[in-house]
Design a protein around this motif. Structure first.
Motif, PDB file in Angstrom:
ATOM      1  N   THR A  14      28.415  16.904  33.975  1.00 51.58           N
ATOM      2  CA  THR A  14      29.265  16.895  35.160  1.00 51.58           C
ATOM      3  C   THR A  14      30.609  16.269  34.817  1.00 51.58           C
ATOM      4  OG1 THR A  14      29.306  16.383  37.522  1.00 51.58           O
ATOM      5  CG2 THR A  14      28.497  14.659  36.060  1.00 51.58           C
ATOM      6  N   ARG A  15      31.602  16.572  35.616  1.00 57.21           N
ATOM      7  CA  ARG A  15      32.899  15.923  35.450  1.00 57.21           C
ATOM      8  C   ARG A  15      32.795  14.480  35.920  1.00 57.21           C
ATOM      9  NH1 ARG A  15      37.792  20.003  36.915  1.00 57.21           N
ATOM     10  NH2 ARG A  15      37.056  21.735  35.654  1.00 57.21           N
ATOM     11  N   ALA A  16      33.570  13.623  35.301  1.00 56.08           N
ATOM     12  CA  ALA A  16      33.552  12.201  35.657  1.00 56.08           C
ATOM     13  C   ALA A  16      33.889  12.005  37.129  1.00 56.08           C
ATOM     14  CB  ALA A  16      34.499  11.414  34.763  1.00 56.08           C
ATOM     15  N   ILE A  17      34.838  12.756  37.649  1.00 59.99           N
ATOM     16  CA  ILE A  17      35.224  12.606  39.059  1.00 59.99           C
ATOM     17  C   ILE A  17      34.065  12.964  39.982  1.00 59.99           C
ATOM     18  CG2 ILE A  17      36.271  14.906  39.204  1.00 59.99           C
ATOM     19  CD1 ILE A  17      37.624  11.846  41.023  1.00 59.99           C
ATOM     20  N   ALA A  18      33.304  13.989  39.645  1.00 58.57           N
ATOM     21  CA  ALA A  18      32.153  14.372  40.470  1.00 58.57           C
ATOM     22  C   ALA A  18      31.065  13.304  40.388  1.00 58.57           C
ATOM     23  CB  ALA A  18      31.605  15.725  40.030  1.00 58.57           C
ATOM     24  N   LEU A  19      30.883  12.733  39.216  1.00 56.53           N
ATOM     25  CA  LEU A  19      29.896  11.664  39.044  1.00 56.53           C
ATOM     26  C   LEU A  19      30.314  10.448  39.852  1.00 56.53           C
ATOM     27  CD1 LEU A  19      27.348  10.620  37.599  1.00 56.53           C
ATOM     28  CD2 LEU A  19      28.818   9.965  35.686  1.00 56.53           C
ATOM     29  N   ARG A  20      31.575  10.090  39.772  1.00 52.46           N
ATOM     30  CA  ARG A  20      32.090   8.938  40.506  1.00 52.46           C
ATOM     31  C   ARG A  20      31.919   9.128  42.005  1.00 52.46           C
ATOM     32  NH1 ARG A  20      37.063   7.367  42.637  1.00 52.46           N
ATOM     33  NH2 ARG A  20      38.185   9.138  41.798  1.00 52.46           N
ATOM     34  N   CYS A  21      32.235  10.308  42.507  1.00 51.45           N
ATOM     35  CA  CYS A  21      32.085  10.582  43.936  1.00 51.45           C
ATOM     36  C   CYS A  21      30.614  10.605  44.346  1.00 51.45           C
ATOM     37  CB  CYS A  21      32.759  11.899  44.295  1.00 51.45           C
ATOM     38  SG  CYS A  21      34.559  11.833  44.155  1.00 51.45           S
ATOM     39  N   SER A  29      40.632  16.075  32.840  1.00 50.15           N
ATOM     40  CA  SER A  29      39.294  15.675  33.270  1.00 50.15           C
ATOM     41  C   SER A  29      38.395  15.388  32.074  1.00 50.15           C
ATOM     42  CB  SER A  29      38.652  16.779  34.107  1.00 50.15           C
ATOM     43  OG  SER A  29      39.384  17.000  35.272  1.00 50.15           O
ATOM     44  N   THR A  30      37.399  14.563  32.322  1.00 49.67           N
ATOM     45  CA  THR A  30      36.398  14.247  31.321  1.00 49.67           C
ATOM     46  C   THR A  30      35.059  14.788  31.790  1.00 49.67           C
ATOM     47  OG1 THR A  30      37.570  12.202  30.810  1.00 49.67           O
ATOM     48  CG2 THR A  30      35.305  12.355  30.054  1.00 49.67           C
ATOM     49  N   VAL A  31      34.311  15.364  30.848  1.00 50.23           N
ATOM     50  CA  VAL A  31      32.977  15.870  31.137  1.00 50.23           C
ATOM     51  C   VAL A  31      31.967  14.885  30.549  1.00 50.23           C
ATOM     52  CG1 VAL A  31      31.345  17.742  30.676  1.00 50.23           C
ATOM     53  CG2 VAL A  31      33.739  18.265  31.172  1.00 50.23           C
ATOM     54  N   ILE A  32      30.985  14.524  31.344  1.00 53.87           N
ATOM     55  CA  ILE A  32      29.944  13.588  30.923  1.00 53.87           C
ATOM     56  C   ILE A  32      28.669  14.389  30.700  1.00 53.87           C
ATOM     57  CG2 ILE A  32      28.704  11.477  31.486  1.00 53.87           C
ATOM     58  CD1 ILE A  32      31.847  11.277  31.423  1.00 53.87           C
ATOM     59  N   ARG A  33      28.033  14.142  29.563  1.00 55.22           N
ATOM     60  CA  ARG A  33      26.811  14.867  29.207  1.00 55.22           C
ATOM     61  C   ARG A  33      25.753  13.861  28.769  1.00 55.22           C
ATOM     62  NH1 ARG A  33      26.926  20.047  27.842  1.00 55.22           N
ATOM     63  NH2 ARG A  33      29.136  19.887  27.374  1.00 55.22           N
ATOM     64  N   VAL A  34      24.521  14.055  29.230  1.00 55.45           N
ATOM     65  CA  VAL A  34      23.420  13.178  28.842  1.00 55.45           C
ATOM     66  C   VAL A  34      22.934  13.594  27.450  1.00 55.45           C
ATOM     67  CG1 VAL A  34      21.585  14.535  29.931  1.00 55.45           C
ATOM     68  CG2 VAL A  34      21.279  12.099  29.641  1.00 55.45           C
ATOM     69  N   ARG A  57      31.121  11.713  26.206  1.00 56.47           N
ATOM     70  CA  ARG A  57      32.283  12.045  27.045  1.00 56.47           C
ATOM     71  C   ARG A  57      33.148  12.995  26.248  1.00 56.47           C
ATOM     72  NH1 ARG A  57      34.770   6.439  29.133  1.00 56.47           N
ATOM     73  NH2 ARG A  57      34.532   5.900  26.957  1.00 56.47           N
ATOM     74  N   GLU A  58      33.534  14.094  26.894  1.00 59.46           N
ATOM     75  CA  GLU A  58      34.351  15.104  26.241  1.00 59.46           C
ATOM     76  C   GLU A  58      35.476  15.526  27.187  1.00 59.46           C
ATOM     77  OE1 GLU A  58      31.452  18.177  25.880  1.00 59.46           O
ATOM     78  OE2 GLU A  58      30.081  16.935  24.731  1.00 59.46           O
ATOM     79  N   MET A  59      36.540  16.011  26.622  1.00 63.09           N
ATOM     80  CA  MET A  59      37.619  16.551  27.451  1.00 63.09           C
ATOM     81  C   MET A  59      37.132  17.846  28.083  1.00 63.09           C
ATOM     82  SD  MET A  59      39.996  14.366  27.445  1.00 63.09           S
ATOM     83  CE  MET A  59      41.173  15.306  28.389  1.00 63.09           C
ATOM     84  N   CYS A  60      37.514  18.074  29.307  1.00 59.40           N
ATOM     85  CA  CYS A  60      37.122  19.282  30.034  1.00 59.40           C
ATOM     86  C   CYS A  60      37.946  20.462  29.513  1.00 59.40           C
ATOM     87  CB  CYS A  60      37.359  19.083  31.531  1.00 59.40           C
ATOM     88  SG  CYS A  60      36.934  20.505  32.531  1.00 59.40           S
ATOM     89  N   ALA A  61      37.281  21.545  29.156  1.00 61.07           N
ATOM     90  CA  ALA A  61      37.963  22.732  28.614  1.00 61.07           C
ATOM     91  C   ALA A  61      38.878  23.371  29.650  1.00 61.07           C
ATOM     92  CB  ALA A  61      36.928  23.747  28.124  1.00 61.07           C
ATOM     93  N   GLU A  62      38.488  23.341  30.927  1.00 59.33           N
ATOM     94  CA  GLU A  62      39.291  23.972  31.981  1.00 59.33           C
ATOM     95  C   GLU A  62      40.463  23.113  32.435  1.00 59.33           C
ATOM     96  OE1 GLU A  62      35.732  23.506  32.879  1.00 59.33           O
ATOM     97  OE2 GLU A  62      35.368  25.276  31.657  1.00 59.33           O
TER      98      GLU A  62
END
Length: 153
Positions: free
Chosen positions: A57-64, A97-102, A88-93
């Motif tokens: 998920t994106r960090a912003i979505a996780l935070r919200c 944004s940062t993408v968080i992956r387990v 944590r990875e940069m969002c391709a789109e």
């Protein structure tokens, strides 16, 4: 606007609720840490991530979704990344944004944490209450949450 003081009964009920909340939280945290090495914050993030499609998920979505402050989430994710629980990875789109992956380890600990957490909730809450009390607790939680949703922050 003048506020009305709590009655003695209201204050006593609030005090009992606060003691229960603090002791229950402390007990759940201690058992989770002892059995898995996870903090409550670790578990909250991992549980959320393992429930979203693709466990990403994106960090912003996780935070919200967690209703956390940006800095709190950032610091927690940094610590979890150092321990190999998330990446944590940069969002391709969107490069902002940062993408968080387990990770596999994060997934394994989330499953262990879920088992420990559910057993503790069952032991300290579900088993301690009658079915009617459990229903009332759910209704109370919904009423308080509805009031919070209607009030400005």
């Amino acid at each position: 606007m003048k506020t009305q003081a709590l009655t003695d009964r209201q204050q006593e009920i609030w005090n009992r609720y606060q003691r229960m909340r603090a002791r229950l939280g402390e007990r759940l945290n201690r058992e989770l840490a002892r059995e898995t090495g996870l903090s409550e914050a670790d578990f909250e993030i991992l549980a959320h991530l393992t429930e979203v499609p693709g466990e990403t998920t994106r960090a912003i979505a996780l935070r919200c979704g967690l209703e956390w402050e940006k800095s709190r989430l950032s610091h927690q994710l940094r610590r979890m990344e150092q321990r190999g629980l998330v990446t944590r990875e940069m969002c391709a789109e969107d490069n902002r944004s940062t993408v968080i992956r387990v990770t596999d380890e994060g997934r394994r600990l989330a499953e262990e944490g879920r088992r420990v957490h559910e057993a503790a909730v069952r032991r300290y809450v579900s088993d301690a209450l009658t079915p009617a009390q459990l229903d009332a607790l759910g209704e109370i939680a919904e009423a308080v949450l509805a009031g919070l949703d209607q009030s400005p922050r």
